[in-house]
Design an enzyme around this catalytic site. Structure first.
Site, PDB file in Angstrom:
ATOM      1  N   HIS A 233      -9.243  -7.014  10.794  1.00  0.00           N
ATOM      2  CA  HIS A 233      -8.084  -6.266  11.319  1.00  0.00           C
ATOM      3  C   HIS A 233      -7.461  -6.789  12.623  1.00  0.00           C
ATOM      4  O   HIS A 233      -7.399  -6.089  13.621  1.00  0.00           O
ATOM      5  CB  HIS A 233      -8.403  -4.771  11.480  1.00  0.00           C
ATOM      6  CG  HIS A 233      -9.680  -4.427  12.217  1.00  0.00           C
ATOM      7  ND1 HIS A 233     -10.050  -5.007  13.397  1.00  0.00           N
ATOM      8  CD2 HIS A 233     -10.646  -3.520  11.930  1.00  0.00           C
ATOM      9  CE1 HIS A 233     -11.187  -4.476  13.793  1.00  0.00           C
ATOM     10  NE2 HIS A 233     -11.572  -3.578  12.918  1.00  0.00           N
ATOM     11  N   ASP A 306      -9.024  -1.512   5.780  1.00  0.00           N
ATOM     12  CA  ASP A 306      -9.760  -0.711   6.775  1.00  0.00           C
ATOM     13  C   ASP A 306      -9.648   0.778   6.418  1.00  0.00           C
ATOM     14  O   ASP A 306      -9.521   1.642   7.293  1.00  0.00           O
ATOM     15  CB  ASP A 306      -9.272  -0.969   8.206  1.00  0.00           C
ATOM     16  CG  ASP A 306     -10.297  -0.525   9.255  1.00  0.00           C
ATOM     17  OD1 ASP A 306     -11.376  -0.029   8.874  1.00  0.00           O
ATOM     18  OD2 ASP A 306      -9.999  -0.658  10.466  1.00  0.00           O
TER      19      ASP A 306
HETATM   20 ZN    ZN Z   1     -13.249  -2.401  12.900  1.00  0.00          ZN
HETATM   21 ZN    ZN Z   2     -13.310  -0.824   9.840  1.00  0.00          ZN
END
Ligand code: ZN
Ligand code: ZN
Length: 429
Positions: A233, A306
């Site tokens: 991310h 995520d």
């Molecule tokens: Zn993370």
């Molecule tokens: Zn994560």
């Protein structure tokens, strides 16, 4: 799931894979693609005109919450959300309770995935015991049990020496280390991006440099050790620039970005709505532009959700108390198609082919749609629009930042080993 031996033909679609696009029917039998071509016949003809037929999506980053937080999600509900989003494999993040730092927990997660039977659930392993950042997890033992990707996600590994050791072991084991880049001393109590608007709101900020310092450190440790590093991310322009330079140097680094960091900017939090609280935080328009450019030029290898479900009760806490994270699995495709000006082949590369390779599952996922490949496929209509209704999501939680928004691009069918896990938009179990 009962394996069907009936011959299924996906008829009239456009096959998109690493070779580009081609109009073709796809025949599936005994869990595999058996024929790709014109005017194919079969017992079960599925009209997919106007749709893309591609290798199923692979998510490098899903929080499935089981064991430990089944109130937020279970492996079954998360798998269903994944299948509905077009995924055939999900890498399960290790911040469960107990964490995924032992073979017993890894086996449990994998077994629960098989029981649900909707996607391949691919457990990641912890880098450090209990994700505490103090001592290494039994990486060799976990690798022997089939773990291919290790991370302490939720935490970055703060200690430089420990990270160096992890990379040295990782290099020997042939596995990938995935880093949540956050220098924690710089982000204590942080709620949102450190910027003009958060100072005016009086909220503690999460500075970009807290991410970038760790990206830089791990690039240099990858240079030193030769181990494979994957950046989870990424959220800032400078992080993208660092990875671009590292790749120019030929280092074995890869990176992912989330749909929310590509689509939502920091000002969303001025509403004080905790649904927009996420770690790393939503950033500036300048960062968003750089992240999109990074996907376009291949600096960013993968889109990863995520996916971070939280029960309503937790997200109803105040902004500083509420846990960070948002749902992602069922909206990723629509968000990606909306914000990325890429051709479909590139979209399939970042949502399927590249993440399958990074996760070490390219034998089963992200493969070209041709005879002999396992029939792990997604069929989606890239033009249909739909409105996100939280109550209709398969996830057990409701914390989507896209509630009420209209997205373009809808998954019609998902197939795992030749069996429909989603058919006509409905999960099959
Ligand atoms: Zn993370
Ligand atoms: Zn994560």
């Amino acid at each position: 799931m009962t394996r069907t031996t009936r011959r299924i033909v996906l008829k009239g679609g456009t096959v998109v894979d690493s070779r580009g696009e081609q109009r073709a029917d796809v025949a599936i039998e005994d869990g595999h693609v058996v024929e790709v071509g014109a005017a194919l016949k079969g017992a079960d003809i599925v009209d997919v005109a106007g749709c893309v037929v591609a290798p199923g999506f692979v998510d490098l980053h899903a929080h499935l919450r089981e064991p430990g937080k089944e109130e937020a999600e279970t492996i079954e509900t998360g798998s269903r959300a994944g299948a509905k989003g077009g995924y055939t494999a999900l890498v399960a993040m290790p911040n469960t309770d107990p964490p995924q730092d032992s073979v017993a927990v890894i086996d449990f997660v994998r077994e629960q995935g098989k029981r649900a039977g909707l996607v391949d659930v691919v457990p990641s392993g912890c880098i450090t015991l209990g994700r505490k950042g103090e001592a290494l997890a039994p990486m060799a033992e976990l690798a022997a049990a089939g773990v291919r990707i290790f991370t302490d996600d939720g935490n970055g590994v703060q200690d430089e020496l420990l990270m160096r050791r992890a990379l040295e072991y990782g290099k020997g084991l042939g596995i990938t280390l995935a880093q949540h880049c956050e220098v924690s001393s710089l982000t204590k109590g942080a709620v949102m991006n450190e910027c003009q608007c958060c100072t005016s709101l009086g909220l503690p900020g999460w500075p970009s440099v807290a991410e970038e310092l760790m990206v830089f450190r791990d690039i240099e440790l990858a240079r030193l050790t030769g181990a494979r590093v994957h950046f989870l991310h990424l959220s800032t322009a400078r992080s993208v620039e660092l990875v671009r330079a590292a790749k120019r140097d030929g280092l074995p680094v890869t990176a992912e970005v989330t749909p929310h960091h590509l689509s939502l900017d920091e000002t969303r939090l001025t509403s004080f709505d905790t649904v927009f609280k996420v770690n790393p935080p939503l950033r500036s328009l300048n960062d968003i532009a750089a992240l999109r450019a990074g996907v376009l030029d291949g600096t960013i290898d993968a889109l990863a959700t995520d996916h971070a479900p939280h029960p309503r009760r937790d997200k109803e806490l105040s902004l500083d108390q509420a846990p960070p994270g948002m749902l992602g699995l069922e909206t990723a495709l629509g968000v990606a198609l909306g914000v990325l000006k890429v051709d479909l082949a590139h979209l399939v590369r970042v949502m399927s082919i590249n993440p399958a390779r990074i996760a070490g599952i390219a034998d089963r996922h992200g493969r070209d749609v041709q005879p002999g490949a396992p029939a792990n496929l997604v069929v989606f209509d890239p033009t249909t629009t739909w409105t996100v209704e939280p109550d209709k999501l398969a996830s057990k939680s409701r914390n989507t930042p896209y509630a009420g928004m209209t997205l373009r691009g809808k998954v019609r069918h998902t197939m795992l080993d030749g069996a429909f896990t989603v058919r006509d938009g409905e999960a099959q179990r």
